[in-house]
Enzyme design. Structure first.
Site, mmCIF file in Angstrom:
data_model
loop_
_atom_site.group_PDB
_atom_site.id
_atom_site.type_symbol
_atom_site.label_atom_id
_atom_site.label_comp_id
_atom_site.label_asym_id
_atom_site.label_seq_id
_atom_site.Cartn_x
_atom_site.Cartn_y
_atom_site.Cartn_z
ATOM 1 N N ARG A 1 -26.404 36.307 -68.137
ATOM 2 C CA ARG A 1 -27.199 35.103 -68.359
ATOM 3 C C ARG A 1 -28.464 35.191 -67.532
ATOM 4 O O ARG A 1 -28.441 35.566 -66.366
ATOM 5 C CB ARG A 1 -26.392 33.853 -67.975
ATOM 6 N N ILE A 2 -29.577 34.861 -68.149
ATOM 7 C CA ILE A 2 -30.869 34.901 -67.467
ATOM 8 C C ILE A 2 -31.124 33.525 -66.866
ATOM 9 O O ILE A 2 -31.238 32.522 -67.584
ATOM 10 C CB ILE A 2 -31.984 35.307 -68.450
ATOM 11 N N GLU B 1 -32.681 45.946 -61.070
ATOM 12 C CA GLU B 1 -32.961 47.369 -61.152
ATOM 13 C C GLU B 1 -33.056 47.927 -62.570
ATOM 14 O O GLU B 1 -33.729 48.930 -62.808
ATOM 15 C CB GLU B 1 -31.912 48.131 -60.334
ATOM 16 N N THR C 1 -39.301 34.299 -64.036
ATOM 17 C CA THR C 1 -39.243 35.338 -63.008
ATOM 18 C C THR C 1 -38.444 36.549 -63.493
ATOM 19 O O THR C 1 -38.710 37.672 -63.067
ATOM 20 C CB THR C 1 -38.635 34.779 -61.707
ATOM 21 N N LYS D 1 -25.276 38.739 -64.529
ATOM 22 C CA LYS D 1 -24.953 40.138 -64.225
ATOM 23 C C LYS D 1 -25.865 40.700 -63.130
ATOM 24 O O LYS D 1 -25.418 41.422 -62.260
ATOM 25 C CB LYS D 1 -25.089 41.008 -65.481
ATOM 26 N N PRO E 1 -36.104 32.508 -66.963
ATOM 27 C CA PRO E 1 -36.804 33.479 -67.827
ATOM 28 C C PRO E 1 -38.171 33.891 -67.283
ATOM 29 O O PRO E 1 -38.596 35.031 -67.493
ATOM 30 C CB PRO E 1 -36.954 32.717 -69.159
HETATM 31 MO MO1 MOS Z 1 -32.021 48.070 -54.113
HETATM 32 S S1 MOS Z 1 -32.468 50.072 -54.104
HETATM 33 O O1 MOS Z 1 -30.342 47.997 -54.147
HETATM 34 O O2 MOS Z 1 -32.781 47.337 -52.874
#
Ligand code: MOS
Length: 708
Positions: free
Chosen positions: A593-594, A669, A599, A665, A597
């Site tokens: 879930r976002i 990254e 950021t 979730k 939206p």
């Molecule tokens: Mo990130 S590389 O887990 O700050």
């Protein structure tokens, strides 16, 4: 004052765009970063870094420097207090001895901290530090990173070094189509906008550190271990942080500041310069990766072999686990992955956004593209034919896996069905045009955290949690989560973060921050609502409840938990100059879930811009002769900037995590994962030439020449 009446909220805050709650403070300069917080009687420390890449300190000529204006002390291995480095820290890792400054006379790499000059002003400290003469006994160093290094060895890191299933050579031999290719990625650096800075102050036996970090709890724990202190007597504050990307844990400057504050008995600030960050903030190791794929004529994988070699320092073992991504993305009858390192006379690498997945996805997703070409199958279709129904290596069920939905939605929006698969056939004037795609995944997890919420007498709610808002918008996300959990408008919620006094909490890392903190905030809100009776009087000190998610998080059953994504890129390549321009990018993610939206889109597109930068620009050039970096600044190390970044769209499919109280979730990254591969695959589609080494510099495009 009476308690707020609890009514069903007309609109839910989670999922609606919300500007950063501290945005006004940031743009007006009212928000203070670690290097700006005022302190009475503040002294300034300036680190002196080694100029040789290997050797011993013979002499540090301190007397002339101690005579200089304002200079208070020079700390070095001859006079520094002894520190503890033999412990396993909160994150399950041993400390990088680079942080335990001035403990011996050995120099293991160029840019090693050898002294701290402390003075009344920052300028005096810098002048004196640059004047300090250090004599070294220089020794032979080795910084050459090569695939054939016999000293390479497997390292577990945060995942097992090696996984092995089936008979790889037999399946390769039985494959109709085989790809065997080597991919390389260079040394890369994080460089958050705000340089690292810390101020240490002792107050009646208690240590207070004002810092820029990714987790106050973590920094407290590391400093307490290093200085042999009771963690309860250490407080770390980090209210605003201008980026981290993995580089902002405990590093040399915090330890040097604490040490100097102890010795001098007054507050001491140590900030890193941009140039110092190139050796003291960690970096991403270069990688050399070999991928072997064997497939039937229809593209179904019989063999998948992904081996990665990365590099670490001689003082600290850190592995960039690039082969790990293959363990999640694709199955094969025979499956082999391994992560090895070699120790060289270089600074210690560390976690850098999507550690492992970022370079690993470049190799794996570029290899899939090459296999698709060899099989004559559309690259998206090839991936969908190899969708696993359980964890390829773990055998565990996926909690959810919506990669297919990402590719289908992405293909529709990008116009993939109109794509001519032939390479090197589209032109726009002098430009050759091409499009590429790649898959993405990143682990989704939660870690124990505590939070408190106070129902205030004035009708507000104050949330306190030692979260770190490193620029992600975490403070705002938690405001939305708390508002929904309390069933009040966001205006009635104040979120305070970045203070270890709020109790232990997960770091902003591993894409697990917002999820872990939201869980704790939701739990506290639930408990508080049970305590509040409509119409009750709230006492002047408020009513406070605390949560701790340790048990709830531990109760999660073992599954493969990941976010997924599909990356698309269109590039234009000028064969006369070798210039590659990205014309547009699209990323579609299945990432829980976002929460916000506004950021979230910034997080995703930020990661994708990292992908452009990784594909085309970023490369730290290490000089074999002196062992340091050439052009260690943001002129010499080019990061994609406005003119490099085209129209980028990021969006997501519905993918709430069924096991998370908010459905989150984590999105920190995954935006970078696969992004460089999508660009590289598009460069092949434009030119017909495969670039297996990043970055795809103009000279490399020219040297590779046009398609034969
Ligand atoms: Mo990130 S590389 O887990 O700050």
């Amino acid at each position: 004052m009476s308690a707020p009446t609890v009514t069903a909220a007309a609109t839910r805050a989670v999922g609606r765009e919300h500007v950063r709650v501290e945005g006004r403070d940031k743009v007006t300069g009212a928000a203070r970063y670690a290097g700006e917080v005022p302190f009475a009687d503040l002294a300034h420390g300036w680190l002196v870094l080694s100029t040789v890449a290997r050797g011993r300190i013979e002499e540090i000529v301190t007397d002339p420097v101690l005579e200089m204006p304002g200079v208070l002390a020079v700390l070095h291995h001859g006079n520094a207090p002894r520190l503890e480095t033999d412990f396993v820290g909160l994150m399950g890792t041993r400390p990088d001895p680079t942080c335990a400054v001035f403990q011996h006379d050995r120099v293991p790499h160029a840019g090693w901290p050898v002294a701290l000059v402390v003075a009344e002003t920052s300028e005096q400290a810098r002048e004196a530090a640059e004047t300090l003469v250090v004599h070294y006994e220089q020794q032979h160093h080795d910084v050459e990173f090569t695939a054939a290094d016999p000293a390479a060895y497997p390292v577990d890191g945060h995942m097992p070094a090696i996984t092995d299933k089936g008979d790889l050579e037999a399946e390769l031999a039985a494959s109709a189509v085989v790809l065997d290719a080597e991919y390389t990625t260079p040394e890369e650096h994080h460089h958050p906008m705000e340089p690292h800075a810390a101020t240490a102050r002792w107050d009646d036996g208690r240590l207070e550190v004002t810092d820029s970090n990714q987790g106050a709890t973590w920094v407290v724990s590391e400093l307490a271990n290093i200085f042999r202190l009771d963690p309860a007597s250490v407080r770390v504050r980090s209210e605003h942080v201008g980026g981290g990307f993995g580089s902002k844990g405990v590093r040399a400057h915090q330890v040097a500041a604490v040490m100097a504050a102890s010795v001098l008995g007054r507050p001491v600030r140590v900030a890193l310069t941009r140039r110092q960050m190139f050796t003291l903030a960690g970096h991403r190791s270069p990688t050399i990766q070999r991928v072997r794929l064997g497939a039937d004529a229809d593209g179904r994988l019989r063999a998948l072999d992904h081996r990665s070699l990365s590099r670490t320092s001689t003082v600290y073992e850190f592995v960039e686990p690039s082969a790990g991504v293959a363990r999640v993305m694709y199955d094969a009858d025979a499956h082999h992955t391994e992560n090895k390192v070699v120790r060289l006379d270089v600074p210690s690498p560390t976690w850098m956004r999507a550690p492992g997945e970022a370079p690993g996805s470049f190799a794996l997703e570029a290899a899939l593209d090459e296999l698709a070409e060899k099989c004559g199958i559309d690259p998206i279709e090839l991936r969908l034919r190899n969708e696993p129904d359980k964890g390829p290596v773990s055998g565990l069920p996926f909690a959810s896996r919506n990669l297919r939905a990402c590719f289908e939605e992405g293909a529709r929006r990008f116009g993939w069905d109109r794509r001519d698969p032939r390479p090197g056939v589209r032109r726009d004037g002098r430009w050759l045009l091409g499009t590429g795609t790649a898959g993405a995944s990143f682990g989704a997890g939660a870690a124990p955290s505590t939070a408190s919420i106070t129902a205030e007498a004035d009708g507000h709610f104050t949330v306190r949690i030692a979260a770190a808002d490193i620029g992600t918008g975490a403070r705002t996300a938690l405001t939305l989560v708390a508002a929904d959990a309390l069933d009040v408008p966001t205006e009635r919620v104040r979120v305070r973060v970045g203070d270890s006094a709020f109790g232990p909490a997960m770091i902003a890392g591993g894409s697990m921050g917002t999820r872990s903190w939201s869980w704790a905030v939701t739990a506290a809100a639930g408990e508080l609502r049970e305590r509040l009776v409509p119409g009750m009087q709230i006492p002047e000190q408020g009513i406070t409840v605390r949560s701790d998610t340790t048990e709830a998080v531990a109760a999660l059953v073992r599954k493969e938990r990941h976010s997924f994504g599909a990356q698309f890129a269109e590039v234009a390549v000028d064969p006369a100059t070798g210039e590659v321009r990205v014309r547009r990018m699209l990323g579609i993610f299945a990432a829980g879930r976002i929460v916000n939206p506004l950021t979230a889109r910034g997080q995703f597109t930020g990661g994708m811009i990292w992908g452009i930068s990784m594909a085309l620009h970023e490369e730290a050039a290490r000089d074999g002769h002196f062992g340091g970096l050439v052009g260690a600044d943001l002129a010499g190390y080019h990061v994609a900037t406005h003119a490099d970044v085209p129209h980028i769209e990021a969006d997501w499919v519905d993918d709430p995590d069924p096991e998370d109280p908010v459905g989150i979730k984590g999105i920190g990254e995954i935006g970078v994962v696969g992004a460089a591969a999508a660009v590289a695959n598009a460069v092949w589609h434009a030119t017909g030439v495969r670039h297996r080494g990043l970055p795809i510099r103009p000279d490399r495009v020219l040297t590779a020449g046009p398609r034969a």
